[in-house]
Design an enzyme around this catalytic site. Sequence first.
Site, PDB file in Angstrom:
ATOM      1  N   TYR A 147       0.835  -1.218   0.000  1.00  0.00           N
ATOM      2  CA  TYR A 147       0.000   0.000   0.000  1.00  0.00           C
ATOM      3  C   TYR A 147       0.867   1.265   0.000  1.00  0.00           C
ATOM      4  O   TYR A 147       0.620   2.205  -0.764  1.00  0.00           O
ATOM      5  CB  TYR A 147      -0.904  -0.044   1.234  1.00  0.00           C
ATOM      6  CG  TYR A 147      -1.919   1.070   1.354  1.00  0.00           C
ATOM      7  CD1 TYR A 147      -3.165   0.980   0.733  1.00  0.00           C
ATOM      8  CD2 TYR A 147      -1.659   2.209   2.121  1.00  0.00           C
ATOM      9  CE1 TYR A 147      -4.107   1.993   0.860  1.00  0.00           C
ATOM     10  CE2 TYR A 147      -2.589   3.222   2.259  1.00  0.00           C
ATOM     11  CZ  TYR A 147      -3.816   3.106   1.631  1.00  0.00           C
ATOM     12  OH  TYR A 147      -4.743   4.122   1.769  1.00  0.00           O
ATOM     13  N   LYS A 151       0.910   4.062  -2.929  1.00  0.00           N
ATOM     14  CA  LYS A 151       0.483   5.436  -2.628  1.00  0.00           C
ATOM     15  C   LYS A 151       1.629   6.438  -2.835  1.00  0.00           C
ATOM     16  O   LYS A 151       1.395   7.578  -3.236  1.00  0.00           O
ATOM     17  CB  LYS A 151      -0.069   5.515  -1.199  1.00  0.00           C
ATOM     18  CG  LYS A 151      -1.395   4.762  -1.011  1.00  0.00           C
ATOM     19  CD  LYS A 151      -2.501   5.351  -1.865  1.00  0.00           C
ATOM     20  CE  LYS A 151      -3.863   4.743  -1.569  1.00  0.00           C
ATOM     21  NZ  LYS A 151      -4.933   5.323  -2.414  1.00  0.00           N
TER      22      LYS A 151
HETATM   23  N1  LIG Z   1     -10.145   5.624   5.100  1.00  0.00           N
HETATM   24  C1  LIG Z   1      -8.983   6.180   5.390  1.00  0.00           C
HETATM   25  O1  LIG Z   1      -8.681   6.456   6.556  1.00  0.00           O
HETATM   26  C2  LIG Z   1      -8.013   6.526   4.289  1.00  0.00           C
HETATM   27  C3  LIG Z   1      -6.811   7.153   4.627  1.00  0.00           C
HETATM   28  C4  LIG Z   1      -5.905   7.504   3.629  1.00  0.00           C
HETATM   29  C5  LIG Z   1      -6.202   7.232   2.296  1.00  0.00           C
HETATM   30  N2  LIG Z   1      -7.370   6.600   1.985  1.00  0.00           N
HETATM   31  C6  LIG Z   1      -7.634   6.337   0.564  1.00  0.00           C
HETATM   32  O2  LIG Z   1      -8.860   6.940   0.208  1.00  0.00           O
HETATM   33  C7  LIG Z   1      -9.492   6.171  -0.814  1.00  0.00           C
HETATM   34  C8  LIG Z   1     -10.899   5.802  -0.391  1.00  0.00           C
HETATM   35  O3  LIG Z   1     -10.810   5.031   0.826  1.00  0.00           O
HETATM   36  P1  LIG Z   1     -12.118   4.575   1.646  1.00  0.00           P
HETATM   37  O4  LIG Z   1     -11.663   4.306   3.036  1.00  0.00           O
HETATM   38  O5  LIG Z   1     -13.217   5.539   1.404  1.00  0.00           O
HETATM   39  O6  LIG Z   1     -12.414   3.179   0.939  1.00  0.00           O
HETATM   40  P2  LIG Z   1     -13.734   2.252   1.000  1.00  0.00           P
HETATM   41  O7  LIG Z   1     -14.720   2.790   1.985  1.00  0.00           O
HETATM   42  O8  LIG Z   1     -13.228   0.866   1.159  1.00  0.00           O
HETATM   43  O9  LIG Z   1     -14.336   2.432  -0.478  1.00  0.00           O
HETATM   44  C9  LIG Z   1     -13.561   2.049  -1.545  1.00  0.00           C
HETATM   45  C10 LIG Z   1     -14.290   2.376  -2.823  1.00  0.00           C
HETATM   46  O10 LIG Z   1     -13.410   2.001  -3.895  1.00  0.00           O
HETATM   47  C11 LIG Z   1     -14.076   1.079  -4.729  1.00  0.00           C
HETATM   48  N3  LIG Z   1     -13.110   0.168  -5.304  1.00  0.00           N
HETATM   49  C12 LIG Z   1     -12.276  -0.708  -4.686  1.00  0.00           C
HETATM   50  N4  LIG Z   1     -11.558  -1.388  -5.597  1.00  0.00           N
HETATM   51  C13 LIG Z   1     -11.951  -0.922  -6.819  1.00  0.00           C
HETATM   52  C14 LIG Z   1     -11.602  -1.233  -8.159  1.00  0.00           C
HETATM   53  N5  LIG Z   1     -10.680  -2.171  -8.460  1.00  0.00           N
HETATM   54  N6  LIG Z   1     -12.238  -0.586  -9.161  1.00  0.00           N
HETATM   55  C15 LIG Z   1     -13.176   0.363  -8.904  1.00  0.00           C
HETATM   56  N7  LIG Z   1     -13.542   0.705  -7.662  1.00  0.00           N
HETATM   57  C16 LIG Z   1     -12.939   0.054  -6.633  1.00  0.00           C
HETATM   58  C17 LIG Z   1     -15.107   0.394  -3.859  1.00  0.00           C
HETATM   59  O11 LIG Z   1     -16.130  -0.162  -4.673  1.00  0.00           O
HETATM   60  P3  LIG Z   1     -17.210  -1.231  -4.048  1.00  0.00           P
HETATM   61  O12 LIG Z   1     -18.172  -0.400  -3.246  1.00  0.00           O
HETATM   62  O13 LIG Z   1     -17.830  -1.835  -5.244  1.00  0.00           O
HETATM   63  O14 LIG Z   1     -16.418  -2.166  -3.210  1.00  0.00           O
HETATM   64  C18 LIG Z   1     -15.558   1.577  -3.006  1.00  0.00           C
HETATM   65  O15 LIG Z   1     -16.510   2.347  -3.720  1.00  0.00           O
HETATM   66  C19 LIG Z   1      -8.591   4.966  -1.068  1.00  0.00           C
HETATM   67  O16 LIG Z   1      -7.745   5.218  -2.158  1.00  0.00           O
HETATM   68  C20 LIG Z   1      -7.786   4.877   0.218  1.00  0.00           C
HETATM   69  O17 LIG Z   1      -6.559   4.226   0.003  1.00  0.00           O
HETATM   70  C21 LIG Z   1      -8.271   6.237   2.941  1.00  0.00           C
END
Ligand SMILES: NC(=O)c1ccc[n+]([C@@H]2O[C@H](COP(=O)([O-])OP(=O)(O)OC[C@H]3O[C@@H](n4cnc5c(N)ncnc54)[C@H](OP(=O)(O)O)[C@@H]3O)[C@@H](O)[C@H]2O)c1
Length: 240
Positions: A147, A151
């Site tokens: 990851y 990133k």
């Molecule tokens: N949450 C945190 O604290 C955090 C911190 C730093 C960075 N981020 C980054 O922010 C972004 C969003 O994170 P999140 O926590 O909101 O994630 P999440 O709640 O797990 O949602 C992920 C979304 O991405 C979609 N997805 C996953 N794999 C995919 C693929 N191969 N093709 C198309 N769509 C895909 C999922 O679709 P489905 O609904 O169909 O599964 C879902 O809509 C990510 O890039 C993550 O690395 C998150």
Amino acid sequence: MSRVALVTGGSRGIGAAISMALKEAGYTVAANYAGNDEAAAKFTAETGIKTYKWSVADYDACAAGIAQVEADLGPVDVLVNNAGITRDAPFHKMTREQWDQVIGTNLNGIFNMTHPLWTGMRERKFGRIINISSINGQKGQFAQANYSAAKAGDIGFTKALAQEGARAGITVNAICPGYIATEMVMAVPEKVREQIIATIPVGRLGETGDIARCVVFLASDDAGFITGATLTANGGQYMT
Ligand SMILES: NC(=O)c1ccc[n+]([C@@H]2O[C@H](COP(=O)([O-])OP(=O)(O)OC[C@H]3O[C@@H](n4cnc5c(N)ncnc54)[C@H](OP(=O)(O)O)[C@@H]3O)[C@@H](O)[C@H]2O)c1
């Protein structure tokens, strides 16, 4: 005519907040997702935002999906590369599959989505590419070699492409969220969450809206002089 924004992983978590904030700001929004049909249908019913299913890890599926979005809504002006996954394991236990899945979605995914849109943005002399990276791409994280590598790669991609897009009116920027109160983070035991919060100077987890507002700003005409930037939104947890 309103500008068209495409948000990958735009039906849940941070992506859903980004989709809604862009809609609120006047964009016509398309939200892509990978497989959770139920969440996508609920999201569309609640927000009126159209959802499109394909994997960002699949180049041909991205090209076809983008063509469908553009046929429905018009040329994409704003691309938010938000889709991301984790497959955590300490390196001695990390499998080749865990490595490939995370690189495939989190790093190859931004190539697969940006590449088919790039020529059109260059021709129209306008574009906004916003890549959602992570604090863990900046500082590294135990059990996240895959990851953190992906990133950090997103940030390098951002800086290189910003140079290529600048004269064509395309800005390319990255946002590095810290810990955001998504389902994933809220699912960890409360005690662990408290330990995480203790490391965040502002004393709270981020809200999805904290990231969505950064996206709306970077997408706006007001941000036209900002390109190749990495915007951290992490409550002071890691200062670069
Ligand atoms: N949450 C945190 O604290 C955090 C911190 C730093 C960075 N981020 C980054 O922010 C972004 C969003 O994170 P999140 O926590 O909101 O994630 P999440 O709640 O797990 O949602 C992920 C979304 O991405 C979609 N997805 C996953 N794999 C995919 C693929 N191969 N093709 C198309 N769509 C895909 C999922 O679709 P489905 O609904 O169909 O599964 C879902 O809509 C990510 O890039 C993550 O690395 C998150």
